[in-house]
Design a protein around this motif. Structure first.
Motif, PDB file in Angstrom:
ATOM      1  N   LYS A  64      49.803  36.910  32.587  1.00  0.00           N
ATOM      2  CA  LYS A  64      49.176  38.072  33.217  1.00  0.00           C
ATOM      3  C   LYS A  64      49.021  37.828  34.716  1.00  0.00           C
ATOM      4  N   HIS A  65      48.964  38.918  35.460  1.00  0.00           N
ATOM      5  CA  HIS A  65      48.599  38.872  36.872  1.00  0.00           C
ATOM      6  C   HIS A  65      47.075  39.038  36.902  1.00  0.00           C
ATOM      7  N   VAL A  66      46.377  38.014  37.336  1.00  0.00           N
ATOM      8  CA  VAL A  66      44.919  37.972  37.264  1.00  0.00           C
ATOM      9  C   VAL A  66      44.317  38.171  38.649  1.00  0.00           C
ATOM     10  N   ILE A  67      43.273  38.979  38.715  1.00  0.00           N
ATOM     11  CA  ILE A  67      42.483  39.116  39.936  1.00  0.00           C
ATOM     12  C   ILE A  67      41.076  38.642  39.614  1.00  0.00           C
ATOM     13  N   VAL A  68      40.579  37.715  40.399  1.00  0.00           N
ATOM     14  CA  VAL A  68      39.208  37.225  40.288  1.00  0.00           C
ATOM     15  C   VAL A  68      38.435  37.861  41.432  1.00  0.00           C
ATOM     16  N   ILE A  69      37.421  38.640  41.099  1.00  0.00           N
ATOM     17  CA  ILE A  69      36.614  39.294  42.124  1.00  0.00           C
ATOM     18  C   ILE A  69      35.349  38.477  42.310  1.00  0.00           C
ATOM     19  N   SER A  76      35.850  30.111  41.291  1.00  0.00           N
ATOM     20  CA  SER A  76      36.792  28.992  41.304  1.00  0.00           C
ATOM     21  C   SER A  76      37.148  28.563  39.879  1.00  0.00           C
ATOM     22  N   ASP A  77      36.156  28.527  38.994  1.00  0.00           N
ATOM     23  CA  ASP A  77      36.423  28.167  37.597  1.00  0.00           C
ATOM     24  C   ASP A  77      37.350  29.189  36.933  1.00  0.00           C
ATOM     25  N   CYS A  78      37.182  30.459  37.255  1.00  0.00           N
ATOM     26  CA  CYS A  78      38.065  31.500  36.701  1.00  0.00           C
ATOM     27  C   CYS A  78      39.487  31.334  37.214  1.00  0.00           C
ATOM     28  N   VAL A  79      39.628  30.971  38.492  1.00  0.00           N
ATOM     29  CA  VAL A  79      40.953  30.715  39.065  1.00  0.00           C
ATOM     30  C   VAL A  79      41.629  29.568  38.318  1.00  0.00           C
ATOM     31  N   GLY A  80      40.922  28.448  38.178  1.00  0.00           N
ATOM     32  CA  GLY A  80      41.500  27.274  37.520  1.00  0.00           C
ATOM     33  C   GLY A  80      41.845  27.524  36.067  1.00  0.00           C
ATOM     34  N   THR A  81      40.950  28.187  35.347  1.00  0.00           N
ATOM     35  CA  THR A  81      41.196  28.474  33.933  1.00  0.00           C
ATOM     36  C   THR A  81      42.400  29.398  33.783  1.00  0.00           C
ATOM     37  N   SER A  82      42.504  30.397  34.649  1.00  0.00           N
ATOM     38  CA  SER A  82      43.650  31.316  34.590  1.00  0.00           C
ATOM     39  C   SER A  82      44.956  30.573  34.837  1.00  0.00           C
ATOM     40  N   ASN A  83      44.956  29.674  35.805  1.00  0.00           N
ATOM     41  CA  ASN A  83      46.157  28.864  36.060  1.00  0.00           C
ATOM     42  C   ASN A  83      46.507  28.005  34.855  1.00  0.00           C
ATOM     43  N   ARG A  84      45.522  27.388  34.251  1.00  0.00           N
ATOM     44  CA  ARG A  84      45.785  26.508  33.110  1.00  0.00           C
ATOM     45  C   ARG A  84      46.236  27.288  31.887  1.00  0.00           C
ATOM     46  N   HIS A  85      45.859  28.567  31.817  1.00  0.00           N
ATOM     47  CA  HIS A  85      46.356  29.424  30.737  1.00  0.00           C
ATOM     48  C   HIS A  85      47.821  29.805  30.952  1.00  0.00           C
ATOM     49  N   GLY A  86      48.306  29.661  32.175  1.00  0.00           N
ATOM     50  CA  GLY A  86      49.679  30.053  32.464  1.00  0.00           C
ATOM     51  C   GLY A  86      49.792  31.476  32.982  1.00  0.00           C
ATOM     52  N   ALA A  87      48.835  31.892  33.807  1.00  0.00           N
ATOM     53  CA  ALA A  87      48.906  33.229  34.402  1.00  0.00           C
ATOM     54  C   ALA A  87      50.153  33.337  35.272  1.00  0.00           C
ATOM     55  N   LYS A  88      50.727  34.545  35.333  1.00  0.00           N
ATOM     56  CA  LYS A  88      51.875  34.776  36.213  1.00  0.00           C
ATOM     57  C   LYS A  88      51.469  34.627  37.668  1.00  0.00           C
ATOM     58  N   SER A  89      50.280  35.122  38.006  1.00  0.00           N
ATOM     59  CA  SER A  89      49.748  34.981  39.359  1.00  0.00           C
ATOM     60  C   SER A  89      48.234  35.066  39.287  1.00  0.00           C
ATOM     61  N   VAL A  90      47.584  34.474  40.272  1.00  0.00           N
ATOM     62  CA  VAL A  90      46.128  34.546  40.379  1.00  0.00           C
ATOM     63  C   VAL A  90      45.786  34.909  41.822  1.00  0.00           C
ATOM     64  N   THR A  91      45.003  35.966  41.980  1.00  0.00           N
ATOM     65  CA  THR A  91      44.538  36.416  43.289  1.00  0.00           C
ATOM     66  C   THR A  91      43.024  36.469  43.236  1.00  0.00           C
ATOM     67  N   GLN A  92      42.391  36.012  44.308  1.00  0.00           N
ATOM     68  CA  GLN A  92      40.936  36.045  44.380  1.00  0.00           C
ATOM     69  C   GLN A  92      40.514  36.924  45.549  1.00  0.00           C
ATOM     70  N   PHE A  93      39.658  37.917  45.253  1.00  0.00           N
ATOM     71  CA  PHE A  93      39.118  38.806  46.269  1.00  0.00           C
ATOM     72  C   PHE A  93      37.717  38.334  46.635  1.00  0.00           C
ATOM     73  N   GLU A 122      43.523  24.742  44.788  1.00  0.00           N
ATOM     74  CA  GLU A 122      44.713  23.949  45.101  1.00  0.00           C
ATOM     75  C   GLU A 122      45.770  24.046  44.010  1.00  0.00           C
ATOM     76  N   GLU A 123      45.367  24.436  42.789  1.00  0.00           N
ATOM     77  CA  GLU A 123      46.326  24.625  41.695  1.00  0.00           C
ATOM     78  C   GLU A 123      47.184  25.868  41.911  1.00  0.00           C
ATOM     79  N   GLY A 124      46.707  26.795  42.723  1.00  0.00           N
ATOM     80  CA  GLY A 124      47.485  27.992  43.026  1.00  0.00           C
ATOM     81  C   GLY A 124      46.673  29.259  42.956  1.00  0.00           C
ATOM     82  N   VAL A 125      46.540  29.926  44.087  1.00  0.00           N
ATOM     83  CA  VAL A 125      45.821  31.192  44.162  1.00  0.00           C
ATOM     84  C   VAL A 125      46.137  31.836  45.508  1.00  0.00           C
ATOM     85  N   THR A 126      46.175  33.147  45.511  1.00  0.00           N
ATOM     86  CA  THR A 126      46.225  33.895  46.761  1.00  0.00           C
ATOM     87  C   THR A 126      44.816  34.387  47.011  1.00  0.00           C
TER      88      THR A 126
END
Length: 145
Positions: A64-69, A76-93, A122-126
């Motif tokens: 999934k393409h995930v947005i963390v608001i 930060s925990d939501c970003v990391g968990t989404s990456n570890r789940h294998g999200a297609k992309s993670v963006t944080q607003f 650092e694992e990956g987020v815009t």
């Protein structure tokens, strides 16, 4: 158990800093749409999976393409968990503007204005700054041709 009076005898200050499990809602149009979740609906499920619990509800960021608001440790925990789940992309607003030069960031009591980059980032987020979320909009599913 330690008596409060004993703590005050031994220390100059006592800080009570419990985490808030009551989410702060974002009461905007579309908030009720499927796929919009509180962090505390998402994060504890992963902790239960890691602990070996069975029957954990399916709420995954996989493919999934995930947005963390929002920011902070929970964001930060939501970003990391989404990456570890294998999200297609993670963006944080983040509502606030990007803090200036990280080398010159202030410390307490100005901690909220300090630029913090966690290992999850650092694992990956815009990261996008000065974003005010005004509405969630449902879109029809794309055809799979």
């Amino acid at each position: 158990m330690v008596a409060p009076a004993k703590l005050m005898e031994e220390f100059d200050a006592v800080v009570l800093s419990g985490g808030a499990e009551q989410p702060r809602d974002l009461p905007i149009p579309g908030r009720q749409l499927g796929g919009v979740h509180y962090a505390m609906e998402f994060l504890p499920l992963q902790n239960k999976r890691v602990a070996g619990d069975r029957g954990v509800p399916d709420l995954w960021a996989t493919d999934k393409h995930v947005i963390v608001i929002g920011g902070g440790d929970t964001g930060s925990d939501c970003v990391g968990t989404s990456n570890r789940h294998g999200a297609k992309s993670v963006t944080q607003f983040e509502l606030l503007p990007m803090p200036p030069d990280p080398e010159n960031n202030p410390v307490w009591p100005y901690w909220p204005t300090r630029l913090r980059t966690s290992s999850s980032h650092e694992e990956g987020v815009t990261r996008d700054w000065s974003i005010a979320t005004k509405e969630f909009i449902a879109r029809a599913a794309r055809s799979r041709r």
